[in-house]
Design a protein around this motif. Structure first.
Motif, PDB file in Angstrom:
ATOM      1  N   PHE A 114       0.812  -1.217   0.000  1.00  0.00           N
ATOM      2  CA  PHE A 114       0.000   0.000   0.000  1.00  0.00           C
ATOM      3  C   PHE A 114       0.849   1.272   0.000  1.00  0.00           C
ATOM      4  CE2 PHE A 114      -2.945  -3.240   1.372  1.00  0.00           C
ATOM      5  CZ  PHE A 114      -4.097  -2.901   0.687  1.00  0.00           C
ATOM      6  N   ALA A 115       2.100   1.153  -0.446  1.00  0.00           N
ATOM      7  CA  ALA A 115       2.938   2.340  -0.636  1.00  0.00           C
ATOM      8  C   ALA A 115       2.472   3.090  -1.886  1.00  0.00           C
ATOM      9  CB  ALA A 115       4.404   1.931  -0.779  1.00  0.00           C
ATOM     10  N   GLU A 116       2.953   4.313  -2.065  1.00  0.00           N
ATOM     11  CA  GLU A 116       2.656   5.055  -3.293  1.00  0.00           C
ATOM     12  C   GLU A 116       3.121   4.232  -4.486  1.00  0.00           C
ATOM     13  OE1 GLU A 116       4.142   9.013  -3.297  1.00  0.00           O
ATOM     14  OE2 GLU A 116       3.445   9.446  -1.267  1.00  0.00           O
TER      15      GLU A 116
ATOM     16  N   ASN B  27      -3.383   6.844   4.693  1.00  0.00           N
ATOM     17  CA  ASN B  27      -3.594   8.286   4.731  1.00  0.00           C
ATOM     18  C   ASN B  27      -4.734   8.672   3.797  1.00  0.00           C
ATOM     19  OD1 ASN B  27      -2.521   8.268   2.120  1.00  0.00           O
ATOM     20  ND2 ASN B  27      -0.495   8.956   2.791  1.00  0.00           N
ATOM     21  N   SER B  28      -4.952   9.955   3.633  1.00  0.00           N
ATOM     22  CA  SER B  28      -6.087  10.408   2.827  1.00  0.00           C
ATOM     23  C   SER B  28      -5.946  10.052   1.357  1.00  0.00           C
ATOM     24  CB  SER B  28      -6.254  11.927   2.971  1.00  0.00           C
ATOM     25  OG  SER B  28      -5.052  12.602   2.603  1.00  0.00           O
ATOM     26  N   GLN B  29      -4.713   9.739   0.905  1.00  0.00           N
ATOM     27  CA  GLN B  29      -4.490   9.332  -0.484  1.00  0.00           C
ATOM     28  C   GLN B  29      -4.577   7.815  -0.663  1.00  0.00           C
ATOM     29  OE1 GLN B  29      -2.120  11.695   0.967  1.00  0.00           O
ATOM     30  NE2 GLN B  29      -3.632  13.182   0.222  1.00  0.00           N
ATOM     31  N   GLY B  30      -4.834   7.115   0.426  1.00  0.00           N
ATOM     32  CA  GLY B  30      -4.945   5.665   0.342  1.00  0.00           C
ATOM     33  C   GLY B  30      -3.621   4.934   0.389  1.00  0.00           C
ATOM     34  N   HIS B  31      -2.572   5.606   0.890  1.00  0.00           N
ATOM     35  CA  HIS B  31      -1.248   4.993   0.993  1.00  0.00           C
ATOM     36  C   HIS B  31      -0.920   4.705   2.451  1.00  0.00           C
ATOM     37  CE1 HIS B  31      -0.669   7.525  -2.835  1.00  0.00           C
ATOM     38  NE2 HIS B  31      -0.943   6.281  -3.187  1.00  0.00           N
TER      39      HIS B  31
END
Length: 291
Positions: free
Chosen positions: A186-188, A247-251
């Motif tokens: 789930f990293a960028e 986080n809010s970006q899904g990462h």
């Protein structure tokens, strides 16, 4: 008359200005500047070497002698001994005279606690981890990614006598642990691809994933199902399940796991804790500072 730092700096500047009026002054000035830059770089390098010694000592829970540290750091013994002396004087390292061994000092613990408090890992995270452990009866672990490793920042042991060995401050493999897999999966996007391609897939047990294509497939599976598992891949006799803190970006900026010995819970029974972990992870993600 005493000479303070400002006076000394002014003297150096005056000497350089006076030299600029002489033939060949540019060469002399360049030489002075080069010497000053070299001295500054050497001091910076020594700071890096000292920090490197602290990292090495962090991997030695029983401590190490100056000779052992020197060999591992690939530094001259005299340099290692001098740096250890400075670190000991300032409380970053403790020296055990009887065994002639060095250990990390309390100053490191103090700094670590400040970092933990800054990120909310102590005051905010611990009550949530304790609640999870109360419901599972097993160890709960919170980790973040530190380069090509995961770093355990908090752990609550279960009431059972068999303890999980991943204590706070422990650095572990990303490819062979449930918390590590969750952090990678789930990293960028760019970071995930880089980790999949660059991680050293060392075989820690006979069950460790060491094939690059298999590891990529494992990361895709983790993303699809929303959790990661470790089944004796990092340590024989242990299994774990982990979920990401998003986080809010899904990462993922952290991951939360339940770890158990294989004789106590089957994988099916362990996976039954996933909804509880996901609920706790969502709560922590909303409350913790996101790195």
């Amino acid at each position: 008359m005493s000479v303070n730092q400002t006076t000394a700096a002014d003297d150096v500047t005056a000497d350089m200005n006076e030299a600029s009026a002489e033939p060949g002054a540019k060469i002399k000035t360049a030489g002075v500047k080069a010497g000053m830059n070299a001295a500054k770089a050497d001091r910076t390098d020594m700071v890096g070497k000292a920090l490197g010694l602290l990292v090495l000592l962090g991997d030695e829970p029983r401590g190490a002698s100056a000779a052992e540290i020197s060999r591992r750091a690939e530094l001259p013994f005299s340099t290692t001994y001098r740096l250890l002396g400075s670190l000991t004087r300032d409380g970053f390292v403790d020296y055990e005279p009887d065994g002639r061994r060095y250990h990390l000092g309390l100053r490191i613990f103090q700094l670590g606690q400040r970092v933990s408090n800054h990120h909310g890992f102590a005051g905010t995270a611990m009550p949530v981890l304790r609640r999870v452990t109360e419901q599972t009866g097993e160890a709960t672990i919170l980790s973040v990614r530190d380069g090509h490793h995961h770093l355990t920042v908090n752990k609550v042991d279960g009431p059972q006598t068999f303890r999980v060995t991943s204590d706070p401050g422990h650095l572990g493999a990303l490819h062979a642990t449930a918390v590590g897999k969750a952090l990678v999966a789930f990293a960028e996007d760019a970071e995930r691809e880089s980790l999949i391609e660059e991680l050293e897939l060392d075989p820690l047990t006979e069950h460790t994933i060491t094939d690059r294509a298999a590891f990529r497939a494992e990361m895709e599976k983790v993303r699809r199902q929303g959790y990661a598992v470790m089944d004796e891949e990092n340590e024989n006799g242990m299994r774990a399940v982990a979920v990401p803190l998003l986080n809010s970006q899904g990462h993922a900026f952290a991951s939360l796991a339940t770890a158990v010995p294989v004789f106590r819970l089957s994988m099916e029974a362990l996976l039954a804790h996933v909804p509880l972990l996901q609920e706790a992870a969502a709560e922590l993600a909303a409350r913790l500072p996101q790195r």
